[in-house]
Design a protein around this motif. Structure first.
Motif, PDB file in Angstrom:
ATOM      1  N   UNK A  61      42.835  41.634  43.519  1.00  0.00           N
ATOM      2  CA  UNK A  61      42.134  42.752  42.896  1.00  0.00           C
ATOM      3  C   UNK A  61      40.650  42.799  43.260  1.00  0.00           C
ATOM      4  N   UNK A  62      40.298  42.155  44.347  1.00  0.00           N
ATOM      5  CA  UNK A  62      38.896  42.093  44.748  1.00  0.00           C
ATOM      6  C   UNK A  62      38.295  43.475  44.997  1.00  0.00           C
ATOM      7  N   UNK A  63      39.136  44.429  45.384  1.00  0.00           N
ATOM      8  CA  UNK A  63      38.636  45.792  45.646  1.00  0.00           C
ATOM      9  C   UNK A  63      38.105  46.470  44.392  1.00  0.00           C
ATOM     10  N   UNK A  64      38.531  45.988  43.220  1.00  0.00           N
ATOM     11  CA  UNK A  64      38.040  46.565  41.973  1.00  0.00           C
ATOM     12  C   UNK A  64      36.533  46.337  41.794  1.00  0.00           C
ATOM     13  N   UNK A  65      36.002  45.352  42.515  1.00  0.00           N
ATOM     14  CA  UNK A  65      34.579  45.043  42.393  1.00  0.00           C
ATOM     15  C   UNK A  65      33.709  46.043  43.148  1.00  0.00           C
ATOM     16  N   UNK A  66      34.244  46.618  44.212  1.00  0.00           N
ATOM     17  CA  UNK A  66      33.444  47.454  45.110  1.00  0.00           C
ATOM     18  C   UNK A  66      32.725  48.605  44.416  1.00  0.00           C
ATOM     19  N   UNK A  67      33.423  49.459  43.636  1.00  0.00           N
ATOM     20  CA  UNK A  67      32.704  50.571  43.003  1.00  0.00           C
ATOM     21  C   UNK A  67      31.766  50.137  41.882  1.00  0.00           C
ATOM     22  N   UNK A  68      31.852  48.874  41.500  1.00  0.00           N
ATOM     23  CA  UNK A  68      31.016  48.370  40.406  1.00  0.00           C
ATOM     24  C   UNK A  68      29.833  47.565  40.930  1.00  0.00           C
ATOM     25  N   UNK A  69      29.675  47.567  42.232  1.00  0.00           N
ATOM     26  CA  UNK A  69      28.591  46.829  42.870  1.00  0.00           C
ATOM     27  C   UNK A  69      27.655  47.832  43.534  1.00  0.00           C
ATOM     28  N   UNK A  70      26.439  47.953  43.002  1.00  0.00           N
ATOM     29  CA  UNK A  70      25.461  48.889  43.541  1.00  0.00           C
ATOM     30  C   UNK A  70      24.566  48.172  44.543  1.00  0.00           C
ATOM     31  N   UNK A  71      24.430  48.735  45.712  1.00  0.00           N
ATOM     32  CA  UNK A  71      23.585  48.118  46.735  1.00  0.00           C
ATOM     33  C   UNK A  71      22.151  48.008  46.226  1.00  0.00           C
ATOM     34  N   UNK A  72      21.583  46.837  46.355  1.00  0.00           N
ATOM     35  CA  UNK A  72      20.212  46.620  45.923  1.00  0.00           C
ATOM     36  C   UNK A  72      20.076  46.239  44.460  1.00  0.00           C
ATOM     37  N   UNK A  73      21.188  46.267  43.730  1.00  0.00           N
ATOM     38  CA  UNK A  73      21.140  45.906  42.310  1.00  0.00           C
ATOM     39  C   UNK A  73      21.333  44.402  42.135  1.00  0.00           C
ATOM     40  N   UNK A  74      21.168  43.954  40.911  1.00  0.00           N
ATOM     41  CA  UNK A  74      21.405  42.551  40.564  1.00  0.00           C
ATOM     42  C   UNK A  74      22.874  42.441  40.148  1.00  0.00           C
ATOM     43  N   UNK A  75      23.728  42.111  41.114  1.00  0.00           N
ATOM     44  CA  UNK A  75      25.171  42.080  40.888  1.00  0.00           C
ATOM     45  C   UNK A  75      25.634  40.661  40.573  1.00  0.00           C
ATOM     46  N   UNK A  76      26.335  40.507  39.454  1.00  0.00           N
ATOM     47  CA  UNK A  76      26.773  39.178  39.021  1.00  0.00           C
ATOM     48  C   UNK A  76      28.267  39.195  38.716  1.00  0.00           C
ATOM     49  N   UNK A  77      28.926  38.093  39.055  1.00  0.00           N
ATOM     50  CA  UNK A  77      30.384  38.012  38.931  1.00  0.00           C
ATOM     51  C   UNK A  77      30.786  36.730  38.217  1.00  0.00           C
ATOM     52  N   UNK A  78      31.576  36.894  37.153  1.00  0.00           N
ATOM     53  CA  UNK A  78      32.167  35.750  36.454  1.00  0.00           C
ATOM     54  C   UNK A  78      33.642  35.702  36.829  1.00  0.00           C
ATOM     55  N   UNK A  79      34.091  34.591  37.378  1.00  0.00           N
ATOM     56  CA  UNK A  79      35.503  34.400  37.726  1.00  0.00           C
ATOM     57  C   UNK A  79      36.120  33.419  36.738  1.00  0.00           C
ATOM     58  N   UNK A  80      37.295  33.746  36.226  1.00  0.00           N
ATOM     59  CA  UNK A  80      37.960  32.838  35.287  1.00  0.00           C
ATOM     60  C   UNK A  80      39.460  33.119  35.261  1.00  0.00           C
ATOM     61  N   UNK A  81      40.235  32.156  35.720  1.00  0.00           N
ATOM     62  CA  UNK A  81      41.699  32.291  35.758  1.00  0.00           C
ATOM     63  C   UNK A  81      42.307  30.928  36.068  1.00  0.00           C
ATOM     64  N   UNK A  82      43.639  30.864  36.086  1.00  0.00           N
ATOM     65  CA  UNK A  82      44.306  29.624  36.482  1.00  0.00           C
ATOM     66  C   UNK A  82      45.335  29.103  35.493  1.00  0.00           C
TER      67      UNK A  82
END
Length: 198
Positions: A61-82
């Protein structure tokens, strides 16, 4: 404020990210964002947790991140699964540890140039035998993050013997905790030096 950088925070993962079992529908991720908003102002927050998903399914589902990532913005990602990877069918886990590691590796390599990443480790469940498998995978995730210099928050170690957390699991579905359990996870993350806003 002038020159204020837009902050986008995505939480990508499974039912723990979504907050399954929490009557307030916040989970630990929602609680973290509520705290950030109170102290630092509004951020763009996207909860991308889907209950029941394994590491393999989350990584697709990595493509779900694309529209939520603005170029030049402070983009942060929390990953949690397993945790879902450790379900056993015919005495074999539905996802092998190697496959889990490859899924996390893939996500890190494909996102680290665009996001500040942190990984929240696996939470214990009410089943001691399954917890042995969870503990092992949690360790492997921690080692991988250390190798890649990605911040990792180990919640398993603190929660595995916590009586109150076990009680929150028992009152829930034995996998996801009720509200008080998510509060404990939130406390661990918000007080960890890896958390961006601590």
């Amino acid at each position: 404020m002038e020159n204020e950088t837009e902050i986008n925070i995505c939480a990508l993962g499974d039912g723990f990210v979504k907050g399954v079992g929490d009557a307030h529908n916040l989970g630990w991720a929602g609680r973290l964002i509520a705290e950030v908003t109170l102290e630092h102002g509004l951020v763009n927050y996207y909860n991308l947790g889907i209950p029941g998903e394994t590491s393999l399914e989350v990584s697709k589902r990595i493509k779900e991140l694309v529209p939520r990532m603005t170029k030049g913005a402070d983009n942060r990602l929390i990953l949690s699964f397993g945790v879902e990877d450790t379900v056993q069918v015919d005495n074999k886990t539905v996802v092998s540890n190697q496959e889990s590691i490859e899924a996390l590796t893939q996500l890190i390599s494909q996102t680290r140039r665009h996001f500040k990443i942190m990984v929240v480790g696996l939470a214990p469940v009410y089943d001691p035998q399954r917890n042995n498998r969870i503990r092992r995978l949690n360790s492997l995730f921690r080692e991988l993050c250390s190798k890649n210099r990605i911040p990792f928050v180990d919640i398993y170690t603190s929660l595995s013997e916590n009586v109150e957390y076990k009680r929150a699991l028992a009152k829930g579905d034995k996998i996801h905790p009720q509200d008080s359990g998510y509060e404990k996870i939130y406390d661990l993350i918000s007080n960890d030096r890896a958390w961006w806003f601590s």
